[in-house]
Design a protein around this motif. Structure first.
Motif, short mmCIF file in Angstrom:
data_model
loop_
_atom_site.label_atom_id
_atom_site.label_comp_id
_atom_site.label_asym_id
_atom_site.label_seq_id
_atom_site.Cartn_x
_atom_site.Cartn_y
_atom_site.Cartn_z
N SER A 22 21.51 68.78 -2.71
CA SER A 22 21.63 68.35 -4.10
C SER A 22 22.17 66.93 -4.22
O SER A 22 22.10 66.33 -5.30
CB SER A 22 22.54 69.32 -4.88
N ASN A 23 22.70 66.39 -3.14
CA ASN A 23 23.21 65.01 -3.13
C ASN A 23 22.26 64.04 -2.44
O ASN A 23 22.60 62.87 -2.27
CB ASN A 23 24.57 64.96 -2.44
N ILE A 24 21.08 64.53 -2.05
CA ILE A 24 20.17 63.69 -1.27
C ILE A 24 19.72 62.46 -2.05
O ILE A 24 19.38 61.42 -1.47
CB ILE A 24 18.95 64.51 -0.80
N ARG A 25 19.75 62.56 -3.40
CA ARG A 25 19.35 61.40 -4.21
C ARG A 25 20.25 60.21 -3.96
O ARG A 25 19.85 59.06 -4.18
CB ARG A 25 19.37 61.78 -5.69
N ASN A 26 21.50 60.45 -3.52
CA ASN A 26 22.44 59.36 -3.27
C ASN A 26 22.08 58.54 -2.04
O ASN A 26 22.68 57.49 -1.81
CB ASN A 26 23.86 59.91 -3.12
N ALA A 27 21.14 59.03 -1.26
CA ALA A 27 20.71 58.27 -0.08
C ALA A 27 19.75 57.14 -0.45
O ALA A 27 19.49 56.25 0.36
CB ALA A 27 20.06 59.20 0.95
N PHE A 28 19.22 57.18 -1.68
CA PHE A 28 18.24 56.17 -2.10
C PHE A 28 18.94 55.17 -3.03
O PHE A 28 19.39 55.52 -4.12
CB PHE A 28 17.08 56.85 -2.82
N LEU A 29 19.01 53.95 -2.58
CA LEU A 29 19.73 52.90 -3.32
C LEU A 29 18.76 51.88 -3.90
O LEU A 29 17.83 51.43 -3.21
CB LEU A 29 20.71 52.19 -2.40
N GLY A 85 36.91 38.77 -22.61
CA GLY A 85 36.26 37.57 -22.07
C GLY A 85 34.98 37.89 -21.31
O GLY A 85 34.23 36.98 -20.97
N ILE A 86 34.73 39.15 -21.02
CA ILE A 86 33.50 39.54 -20.34
C ILE A 86 32.51 40.06 -21.37
O ILE A 86 32.78 41.04 -22.07
CB ILE A 86 33.78 40.62 -19.27
N TYR A 87 31.36 39.38 -21.46
CA TYR A 87 30.33 39.79 -22.41
C TYR A 87 29.45 40.90 -21.84
O TYR A 87 28.99 41.78 -22.57
CB TYR A 87 29.45 38.59 -22.77
N ARG A 88 29.23 40.81 -20.54
CA ARG A 88 28.29 41.76 -19.93
C ARG A 88 28.68 41.97 -18.48
O ARG A 88 29.15 41.07 -17.81
CB ARG A 88 26.86 41.22 -20.02
N ALA A 89 28.51 43.19 -18.00
CA ALA A 89 28.75 43.51 -16.59
C ALA A 89 27.67 44.48 -16.13
O ALA A 89 27.28 45.39 -16.86
CB ALA A 89 30.14 44.13 -16.41
N SER A 90 27.17 44.28 -14.93
CA SER A 90 26.09 45.12 -14.43
C SER A 90 26.13 45.15 -12.90
O SER A 90 26.77 44.31 -12.25
CB SER A 90 24.73 44.61 -14.90
N THR A 91 25.45 46.12 -12.35
CA THR A 91 25.28 46.16 -10.90
C THR A 91 24.23 45.14 -10.49
O THR A 91 23.47 44.63 -11.34
CB THR A 91 24.87 47.57 -10.44
N VAL A 92 24.15 44.88 -9.20
CA VAL A 92 23.21 43.88 -8.68
C VAL A 92 22.02 44.60 -8.06
O VAL A 92 22.18 45.35 -7.09
CB VAL A 92 23.89 42.98 -7.63
N PRO A 93 20.81 44.44 -8.60
CA PRO A 93 19.65 45.14 -8.05
C PRO A 93 19.26 44.61 -6.68
O PRO A 93 19.39 43.42 -6.39
CB PRO A 93 18.55 44.89 -9.09
N LEU A 94 18.77 45.50 -5.84
CA LEU A 94 18.24 45.11 -4.53
C LEU A 94 16.81 44.60 -4.69
O LEU A 94 16.14 44.90 -5.68
CB LEU A 94 18.25 46.31 -3.59
N GLU A 95 16.33 43.85 -3.71
CA GLU A 95 14.96 43.36 -3.78
C GLU A 95 13.97 44.52 -3.76
O GLU A 95 12.95 44.49 -4.42
CB GLU A 95 14.69 42.42 -2.59
N ARG A 96 14.29 45.55 -3.01
CA ARG A 96 13.48 46.78 -2.99
C ARG A 96 14.41 47.94 -2.63
O ARG A 96 15.41 47.76 -1.95
CB ARG A 96 12.34 46.67 -1.96
N PRO A 97 14.09 49.14 -3.12
CA PRO A 97 14.93 50.31 -2.83
C PRO A 97 15.03 50.56 -1.33
O PRO A 97 14.08 50.31 -0.57
CB PRO A 97 14.21 51.45 -3.54
N ILE A 98 16.18 51.04 -0.89
CA ILE A 98 16.40 51.35 0.52
C ILE A 98 17.00 52.75 0.66
O ILE A 98 17.50 53.32 -0.30
CB ILE A 98 17.35 50.32 1.18
N ILE A 99 16.90 53.29 1.86
CA ILE A 99 17.56 54.55 2.20
C ILE A 99 18.86 54.21 2.94
O ILE A 99 18.83 53.58 3.99
CB ILE A 99 16.66 55.44 3.08
#
Length: 358
Positions: A22-29, A85-99
């Protein structure tokens, strides 16, 4: 005693496997697990912002790129949004998904530590967006699911037994039922559910007033659609098995002996054959129960029902940490039925080939 221990170990092993799967989805970033990006106001300084986020480090002043502890990028995004003072915060996308098995191991370890601390996960309600504890909502989801799952499964057993017996008594009816069974076997679950929903919609239009609830609205939960789905789909499987089992028993010598003594075909079927096919019924019930659970999950997903199956299949819930707890709860429900069937087999099964009594 050894058999009980073996089955307990098998149950524990199954739960452990379900937890990891059920946690296998966490292997895909698709995003960096240790970086976030912030957009600052004109008077904000990124180094001062970093000081307010312990554990973070500035990687690029111009782009607002920050390094954060591994696996905590989403937590730091939430923290950053609370800083002035922070207008926006986000994660940084990878160039392509990885395992990433490293991130998978991190997420599993983090969940296990939470379990030992009494934290079994939280999620946001799809209706009012309030944050809820999975342990607090689990009894309500279980009760909602069992409201139509248990009656539907019982109806499937009774319906399949009655139709199999009727098909064995009347040949023409048997041909019709066999044809219907062959047709239903090839129909996907969702297609059957959609047909029931369309029937409810057209009935409402035709009659001019509300007939059947087809989706969950607040605390109002559809009953008939998941109930019929759970009843019809497993009954097709049970019917096929019982049809063959009854036909086999009707060809046994004890049936001919009973009929020679003056018993009618229906009397032999009810008095003797029915008892001798109990092993076949109890052998197919675990598979039928699994089909019922799968049908229940599909019905809850299509009808938007917030039950155990609806939680697992809902796209809005795919990233929550409580997913593994719900999956294991569903497995425990299935295991409870399997244990019940095993006890019934041990207690009530009569050996096939019983000689008809006078």
């Amino acid at each position: 005693m050894k058999s009980t221990i073996r089955w307990l170990l098998l149950g524990v092993f199954t739960l452990v496997c379900i937890f990891f799967l059920s946690n296998i989805r966490n292997a895909f970033l698709s995003t960096q697990p240790d970086q976030i990006r912030v957009t600052l106001g004109p008077d904000a300084n990124i180094h001062k912002i970093s000081d307010q986020l312990p554990g973070s480090r500035v990687l690029n002043d111009k782009t607002g790129l920050l390094s954060v502890p591994y696996g905590e990028s989403w937590d730091y995004v939430s923290k950053a949004l609370t800083i002035k003072g922070i207008y926006r915060a986000s994660t940084v996308p990878l160039e392509r998904p990885i395992i990433s098995w490293r991130y998978y191991g991190y997420s599993v370890k983090d969940q296990i530590q939470g379990f030992f601390q009494g934290d079994f996960g939280k999620f946001r309600s799809p209706y009012n967006r309030n944050e809820l504890s999975v342990i607090g909502e689990l009894p309500h989801m279980l009760l909602r699911t069992c409201t139509y799952f248990i009656p539907g499964l019982l109806l499937a057993i009774v319906l399949s037994m009655l139709t199999a017996m009727s098909a064995s008594l009347w040949r023409r009816l048997g041909l019709v039922l066999d044809g219907a069974q062959a047709l239903l076997v090839g129909l996907p679950d969702f297609f059957l559910i959609v047909l029931i929903q369309l029937g409810a919609i057209y009935a409402t239009k035709f009659l001019g007033h509300y007939v059947l609830l087809i989706v969950q609205v607040g605390d109002k939960t559809p009953f008939l659609i998941p109930f019929l789905t759970i009843a019809l789909i497993p009954s097709v499987t049970i019917y096929g098995t019982m049809r063959v089992a009854i036909a086999r028993e009707l060809g046994q010598d004890y049936v001919l002996t009973a009929q020679a003594k003056g018993l009618t075909r229906s009397e032999v079927l009810i008095s003797h054959v029915l008892r001798n096919v109990m092993l076949d019924l109890l052998s197919i019930l675990p598979k039928a129960t699994t089909l019922a659970l799968a049908s229940m999950a599909v019905a809850e997903a299509i009808c938007g029902i917030f039950g155990l199956g609806g939680f697992i299949t809902s796209p809005a819930m795919q990233s929550v940490t409580s997913m593994s707890v719900i999956c294991m709860s569903l497995v425990l429900l299935a295991m409870a039925f399997h244990v019940l069937y095993a006890l019934l087999r041990k207690k009530f099964v009569v050996r096939t080939g019983e000689v008809a009594s006078q």
